[in-house]
Each structure stands twice: as C-alpha cells, then as structure tokens.
Design an enzyme around this catalytic site. Structure first.
Site, short mmCIF file in Angstrom:
data_model
loop_
_atom_site.label_atom_id
_atom_site.label_comp_id
_atom_site.label_asym_id
_atom_site.label_seq_id
_atom_site.Cartn_x
_atom_site.Cartn_y
_atom_site.Cartn_z
N TYR A 10 -26.78 10.60 71.95
CA TYR A 10 -25.68 11.09 72.78
C TYR A 10 -26.05 12.36 73.54
O TYR A 10 -25.88 12.45 74.76
CB TYR A 10 -24.43 11.33 71.93
N THR A 86 -28.91 15.48 63.08
CA THR A 86 -28.91 16.25 61.82
C THR A 86 -27.77 15.70 60.96
O THR A 86 -26.73 16.35 60.81
CB THR A 86 -28.72 17.75 62.08
N GLU A 161 -18.12 13.53 73.12
CA GLU A 161 -18.30 12.12 73.43
C GLU A 161 -17.10 11.62 74.25
O GLU A 161 -15.96 11.98 73.98
CB GLU A 161 -18.45 11.31 72.15
N ASN A 225 -1.37 18.81 63.56
CA ASN A 225 -0.86 17.66 62.81
C ASN A 225 0.14 18.09 61.74
O ASN A 225 1.19 17.46 61.55
CB ASN A 225 -2.00 16.88 62.19
N CYS A 268 6.60 39.64 59.12
CA CYS A 268 6.78 38.31 59.72
C CYS A 268 5.83 37.26 59.17
O CYS A 268 6.26 36.25 58.62
CB CYS A 268 6.61 38.40 61.24
N LYS A 271 5.99 36.18 55.30
CA LYS A 271 7.33 35.65 54.99
C LYS A 271 7.56 34.30 55.68
O LYS A 271 8.02 33.33 55.06
CB LYS A 271 8.39 36.64 55.45
#
Length: 436
Positions: A10, A86, A161, A225, A268, A271
C-alpha cells in the site's frame, strides 16, 4: 531524482506512482512476482482508487519501473525508501524481520557503490527501531557508517487506505527525521512543491510522531463511539452533538489540552466525567475509554508522587496549589491531592501560591478547604523564597510564579517540574520533567 522504493504494498505502490507523477525516476523493488508483474504491465498490485491510472501513466512515461533485483535498484538510484511491512506479533509487538532483511540487502549493494546513497525508512516502526535494527544491519552489510558512508532518515507516512493518493498530494504535515544534511537536502527537494508545514527532527522523534498520530486517531474514534452510544440512548442525535463539538476550533479541534504534563482537575472535568460515566452505567452502556480516563489521571498523580519519593527527602516545597494558574480554585486540584498524600505520609510540606489567601476564599472553595484541608493555613507561606530555602525538593505546579525564582534554587536541590518551565530543558541531573 532517481529513487528506489523497497516494498510494493500500500505505501510503496502509492509512493512510487505519486513520485513518478511528480517527475522523479522511480524503481519499485519487491521479491514478490505477484506485485512486480502487474506493475511492469502498468496495473496496480493493490486496490486503491486512482492508483491504476497513476501507475499506467508512470510506466508509459518511462518514469516508473519495477524489479526484484535490489542491487541493481540501489546502483541505479540516489535515494531508497523502505516501505516494507511491520506486522504485529502475538504479544502485540512488531515484527522487524522484513526491515532487517531489506536493510541487509541494501547494505550489501551499498558496498559496491561509489556515490553517497540515502536510505529513508517509511515503514511504521517503534521509536528506536531505525537506530537499533536498521542502521546496524546497514552498517554490517556495507562496512560503512550511517551518516558518513551513506545517509539515513525516517520519513513517516500519513496515507490512509482508500484516500492515499489524495493524502499524498495534500498532506497535513511533513516530518523529516534525519541525521545527515545530504539526505535532508534530498528530502526537502522532493517535497519543496508542497505548501504544508514541514518539521525537521531527530529520527526517534519522527518515529514517535507516527505513533502519536495513530494513537490519537484511535482514541478519537472510540471516544466518538462511546459518546454516541450514551447520547443515542438518551434520545440525542450524536452526530449533531459531535458536529457542534468540532465547530469549536478554539478548544475542541485545536492544540488546547494537547500538552503533556500533570493531571487534570478543577470543578468541571473530574465531576462531569464521573457524572457521564454514572449515567452510562445506569443505561447499561459500557464506556471503557471514559472510565480509563479517570484511571489515567490518577496514574499521573501517582507518577509525580513516585518521582518525589524517589529522592528520599522529607522537606517538600510546592510552587502552586490551585488546579491551574491565575485561579484560586482548589476543588479537585491534583496538586492538592499530591500535597495531601505527601502530608499524610509524614512529609514536611511548604506551599506558595499567590492566588490562595484563606481569608478571601468563599463558597464551595472555602467549604472544600474547611473539610479537606483544615491544616492548609500551617502549610501556606507568604513568599516563594521561604519555600525554596526551606525545602529539599521543589515541586513546580505554577510555572509563571517559578520562572523568576528558579535561579534561587540551590544547584543540588531536585526540581520536579509538572508544567514545563522551559521548552529547551529535558530531564537531566537534578531537573526532572514529569514526562519530558
């Protein structure tokens, strides 16, 4: 320039075709006839949009050829790019067998060459691999010394890719990890037409930059996600929320917070992170990345404690106590946690923070001090000189206050720097940066 590219996968196939398109004379080198044969016929050995057209253009123009003869390729070119694989091993480490093999082949060919040849590694490899695996193999096979008899560099690729050709022609940044000026000059010449930020660093840094990039991309995907899973269960369109997040290029999509140093704190972040993790648990939504963020923060506090304890001294001076400079907010300050831990284990603590005045603290901040730090009045000092003079170890949590007084620290007194007082300094002697 005459360039040989070792590895026609690639990275190698894309690099070869794009360099030929830029006007260079390129030879692709690979022992696999299933890769060489298509290239010689003007076809791509891999699936990548637009690559067939570029390869055919290169072959027809005579600027792109392919061979399995490593020696002939080296003797016919000025610079070689190593683009072999690799792959991961069972334990997660990388196999460097292909890197070592190709380095030995190149080194053997260099032995027969009179002119200075540059060897540039593009394969993704862990920091230290070029200097500890590739250079020894090259030097052993050639009988020459890297940087003198031949050039050596690491040039990380950022080709995705399916969009590799577009990424080649429009890179985000260009990074040259070099040891010799001739190779640097050749790399600069190859990329002078790219109007993009260019950075010249040492080889290990360039190797590290590649992993920094890929780890960051992986974290962003998993973060998106996890947040998406939480928000969707709450009836929220996660794409809208993330689009708004990305619209903020001052804090969110920026260099803000991407500065290695001490743990985060304040009223902030800790917590709110705990709150959204609690929400995810009620939903039954796993969020291992968000949960690990709290663990990672705790690990940084542990790291600072271990650095201090390693010196075996009991008198510790803190410069700064609030969770960041220019505020008096002590709530969930990691410096408070660090000082409390040391105090509880019998260390003698002295603290200077010009923003912390007990008679001026109000509201939640005052309540925090009364409940968690009733002994703070005994530890606070009115001037930085007293803290420096009466301490065996100095912990810097506020760089602005320390910069003007660092010369007062006796030469033998260890400094634990949590904020990076000076970008030019790295851990050495009695100076210890927490992660630099």
């Amino acid at each position: 320039m005459k360039i040989s590219i070792f590895g026609a996968g690639y990275v190698g196939a894309v690099s070869a075709s794009c360099l030929a398109h830029d006007g260079h004379q390129v030879i692709a080198v690979d022992p696999d006839p299933n890769k060489i044969a298509p290239l010689l016929q003007g076809h791509s050995p891999i699936v990548e949009p637009g690559l067939d057209t570029l390869i055919k253009e290169g072959v027809v123009s005579g600027r792109l050829s392919a061979t399995s003869d490593a020696e002939d390729a080296i003797l016919s070119t000025d610079l070689s790019l190593i683009c072999v694989g690799t792959p991961s091993q069972a334990d997660g480490s990388l196999s460097t067998q292909y890197l070592e093999k190709v380095a030995l082949e190149i080194g053997a060919a260099l032995k027969k060459k009179q002119s200075f040849h540059s060897v540039v590694v593009r394969s993704t490899c862990l920091p230290g691999t070029t200097e500890e695996v590739i250079v020894p193999a090259l030097e052993k096979a050639s009988g020459m010394k890297a940087g003198e008899g031949f050039g050596i560099a690491y040039f990380p690729e950022f080709l995705r890719e399916s969009t590799a050709i577009r990424d080649y022609h429009d890179p985000g940044v260009i990074v040259f990890g070099v040891r010799d000026e001739i190779t640097l000059g050749r790399l600069r010449s190859m990329h002078e037409h790219f109007d993009r930020p260019k950075f010249t660093v040492d080889i290990r840094t360039a190797e590290g930059v590649k992993y920094t990039n890929n780890a960051w991309h992986a974290v962003k995907i998993s973060f998106s996600n996890e947040i998406g899973n939480i928000l969707s269960k709450a009836g929220i369109d996660s794409h809208v929320a993330l689009d708004i997040l990305c619209a903020d290029d001052r804090l969110n999509i920026s260099r803000a917070y991407l500065k290695p140093g001490f743990a985060f704190g304040g009223s902030c972040l800790p917590k709110d992170l705990r709150a959204i993790i609690s929400m995810s648990r009620r939903q039954g939504t796993p969020v291992p990345l968000l949960e690990a963020t709290l663990s990672a923060n705790e690990a940084q506090i542990n790291r600072a404690y271990s650095m201090i304890a390693a010196h075996g001294q009991r008198r510790i001076g803190f410069i700064g106590l609030s969770f960041k400079p220019d505020t008096d907010d002590l709530r969930e300050s990691p410096l408070v946690e660090l000082a409390e831990r040391l105090y509880g284990r019998g260390y003698q603590i002295k603290i200077y923070d010009p923003n912390i005045r007990l008679n001026r603290l109000t509201g939640a901040n005052a309540n925090f001090v009364r409940s968690r730090l009733p002994h703070l009045a005994d530890l606070l000092k009115d001037d930085i000189e007293t803290v420096i003079d009466d301490s065996d170890v100095i912990v810097v949590g506020n760089g602005a206050e320390m910069n003007g007084s660092i010369k007062r620290v006796p030469a033998g007194t260890p400094i634990i720097d949590l904020v990076r007082l000076d970008r030019a300094r790295r851990s050495e002697g009695n100076y210890h940066g927490i992660c630099w």
